[in-house]
Design an enzyme around this catalytic site. Structure first.
Site, PDB file in Angstrom:
ATOM      1  N   GLY A  32       0.801  -1.240  -0.078  1.00  0.00           N
ATOM      2  CA  GLY A  32      -0.016   0.160  -0.279  1.00  0.00           C
ATOM      3  C   GLY A  32       0.740   1.436   0.099  1.00  0.00           C
ATOM      4  O   GLY A  32       2.042   1.466  -0.324  1.00  0.00           O
ATOM      5  N   HIS A  38       4.273   1.853  -7.932  1.00  0.00           N
ATOM      6  CA  HIS A  38       3.289   0.828  -7.932  1.00  0.00           C
ATOM      7  C   HIS A  38       2.508   0.981  -9.121  1.00  0.00           C
ATOM      8  O   HIS A  38       2.120  -0.087  -9.872  1.00  0.00           O
ATOM      9  CB  HIS A  38       2.405   0.857  -6.667  1.00  0.00           C
ATOM     10  CG  HIS A  38       3.184   0.634  -5.413  1.00  0.00           C
ATOM     11  ND1 HIS A  38       3.527   1.751  -4.487  1.00  0.00           N
ATOM     12  CD2 HIS A  38       3.743  -0.239  -4.798  1.00  0.00           C
ATOM     13  CE1 HIS A  38       4.012   1.178  -3.524  1.00  0.00           C
ATOM     14  NE2 HIS A  38       4.138   0.022  -3.494  1.00  0.00           N
TER      15      HIS A  38
HETATM   16  P1  PAJ Z   1       6.205  -2.471  -1.622  1.00  0.00           P
HETATM   17  O1  PAJ Z   1       7.235  -1.881  -1.080  1.00  0.00           O
HETATM   18  O2  PAJ Z   1       4.528  -1.740  -1.672  1.00  0.00           O
HETATM   19  O3  PAJ Z   1       6.249  -2.825  -2.895  1.00  0.00           O
HETATM   20  C1  PAJ Z   1       5.477  -3.418  -4.189  1.00  0.00           C
HETATM   21  C2  PAJ Z   1       6.275  -3.419  -5.345  1.00  0.00           C
HETATM   22  O4  PAJ Z   1       6.049  -2.244  -5.888  1.00  0.00           O
HETATM   23  C3  PAJ Z   1       7.224  -4.144  -5.177  1.00  0.00           C
HETATM   24  O5  PAJ Z   1       7.554  -5.289  -6.218  1.00  0.00           O
HETATM   25  C4  PAJ Z   1       8.299  -3.071  -5.557  1.00  0.00           C
HETATM   26  O6  PAJ Z   1       9.752  -3.604  -6.038  1.00  0.00           O
HETATM   27  C5  PAJ Z   1       7.665  -2.224  -6.328  1.00  0.00           C
HETATM   28  N1  PAJ Z   1       8.156  -0.936  -6.333  1.00  0.00           N
HETATM   29  C6  PAJ Z   1       8.315  -0.176  -5.252  1.00  0.00           C
HETATM   30  N2  PAJ Z   1       8.744   1.132  -5.608  1.00  0.00           N
HETATM   31  C7  PAJ Z   1       9.041   1.040  -6.908  1.00  0.00           C
HETATM   32  C8  PAJ Z   1       9.558   1.955  -7.995  1.00  0.00           C
HETATM   33  N3  PAJ Z   1      10.251   3.367  -7.514  1.00  0.00           N
HETATM   34  N4  PAJ Z   1       9.641   1.517  -9.125  1.00  0.00           N
HETATM   35  C9  PAJ Z   1       9.178   0.417  -9.599  1.00  0.00           C
HETATM   36  N5  PAJ Z   1       8.571  -0.416  -8.543  1.00  0.00           N
HETATM   37  C10 PAJ Z   1       8.638  -0.227  -7.371  1.00  0.00           C
HETATM   38  O7  PAJ Z   1       7.855  -4.880  -2.066  1.00  0.00           O
HETATM   39  C11 PAJ Z   1       7.072  -5.037  -1.122  1.00  0.00           C
HETATM   40  O8  PAJ Z   1       5.849  -4.061  -1.012  1.00  0.00           O
HETATM   41  C12 PAJ Z   1       6.722  -6.251  -0.236  1.00  0.00           C
HETATM   42  O9  PAJ Z   1       7.827  -6.673   0.085  1.00  0.00           O
HETATM   43  C13 PAJ Z   1       5.875  -7.268  -0.592  1.00  0.00           C
HETATM   44  C14 PAJ Z   1       6.586  -7.940  -1.976  1.00  0.00           C
HETATM   45  C15 PAJ Z   1       4.573  -6.778  -1.167  1.00  0.00           C
HETATM   46  C16 PAJ Z   1       5.689  -8.530   0.186  1.00  0.00           C
HETATM   47  O10 PAJ Z   1       4.917  -8.078   1.303  1.00  0.00           O
END
Ligand code: PAJ
Length: 286
Positions: A32, A38
């Site tokens: 979230g 995202h």
């Molecule tokens: P979260 O930090 O919410 O990230 C969800 C997804 O968005 C991840 O795959 C992350 O690599 C991607 N993401 C975050 N910032 C980004 C950016 N600036 N550019 C591209 N993609 C980005 O990662 C998690 O949640 C958790 O560890 C999860 C996989 C949901 C397990 O709980």
């Protein structure tokens, strides 16, 4: 029409209905506080998959510090609204009790991939990530799942987990989305105050310079990272936790660069830990 469900049973029922009518299921797991990073995963999923399922779950199992878990932003209404605008079919937003009705007796143990960088500094972090991602894969049963290259070590862990456990899902990596000044978008960026925010870009500056050194023919990892670490300003609010060159598949440190590597770093800015990485390709040898 977007639907929001908070139970595993309801999610499974709705996914089954969609599978009958629309074909492939694309899945974007998140915690979230959704931002443009995202959104780019969701947009990619919209282009490739029949319907898109987004999970929003702040997974306690992957946090090593109680204050980080407590302070993690949870703007659910805004997140759902963004998902609606992006054409998401289903948001799965379970409670902690729904995901972990009892303390789990089984966890996914991660091997060498978790020995360095985030795995070293955040004990149990990747076990927590791998465990919740495996549970989510079992709940959603997606055809494709989308992960950001921003968390390159996590992407490598997930790729290897689905290989080792023969999970029938295709993992798609999506490039990092950045602010105009280069800072990688992150749900934790909102914690940076006005004085800290401009300092935060120094990690990406150092990582880009590492990539330029590799491209220009430098091969000694310690020499490169030692030199470019000096690009982090001497400021009491900044602490560079990692700046390493690692193998893109197993995340083991590389001493001498001969093949493409990932330059990965972690920087504390005040009380906030930021991570970033850049792929580095050595100059073609003649
Ligand atoms: P979260 O930090 O919410 O990230 C969800 C997804 O968005 C991840 O795959 C992350 O690599 C991607 N993401 C975050 N910032 C980004 C950016 N600036 N550019 C591209 N993609 C980005 O990662 C998690 O949640 C958790 O560890 C999860 C996989 C949901 C397990 O709980």
């Amino acid at each position: 029409m977007l639907e929001v469900v908070d139970t595993i049973e309801a999610l499974r029922g709705r996914v089954a209905d969609h599978r009958r009518s629309t074909g492939s299921i694309g899945f974007v797991p998140t915690m979230g506080a959704l931002h443009a990073g995202h959104a780019s995963l969701i947009e990619r999923a919209r282009r490739k998959s029949g319907i898109v399922v987004v999970s929003i779950f702040v997974n306690p199992l992957q946090f090593d510090r109680a204050d980080d878990l407590e302070r993690y932003p949870r703007p659910l209404d805004a997140d759902v609204e963004l998902c609606r605008r992006l054409g998401v079919a289903l948001v799965f937003a379970p409670s902690v009790a729904e995901m972990y009705p009892v303390k789990p007796e089984f966890l996914v143990q991660v091997g060498r991939l978790a020995n360095h960088l985030c795995g070293k500094h955040r004990p149990g972090h990747f076990e927590g990530v791998a465990t919740v991602v495996l549970k989510l894969f079992e709940i959603v049963r997606p055809d494709e799942a989308y992960f950001g290259e921003k968390d390159a070590q996590q992407l490598a862990v997930v790729r290897r987990m689905v290989t080792d456990f023969n999970v029938p899902v295709r993992i798609v990596g999506v490039p990092t989305v950045r602010e105009p000044d280069g800072l990688a978008m992150s749900s934790r960026n909102v914690r940076l105050n006005a004085a800290e925010r401009p300092l935060a870009t120094s990690l990406y500056t150092a990582l880009r310079k590492v990539a330029a050194d590799v491209q220009a023919g430098a091969t000694s990892a310690p020499a490169i990272t030692g030199q470019e670490a000096t690009l982090i300003p001497a400021d009491e609010r900044l602490r560079l936790e990692d700046l390493e060159l690692v193998d893109p598949d197993d995340f083991q440190p590389v001493e001498t660069v001969t093949d493409p590597v990932i330059a990965a770093g972690a920087l504390w800015v005040g009380n906030t830990r930021l991570i970033d990485n850049v792929r580095c390709t050595p100059r073609a040898r003649s």
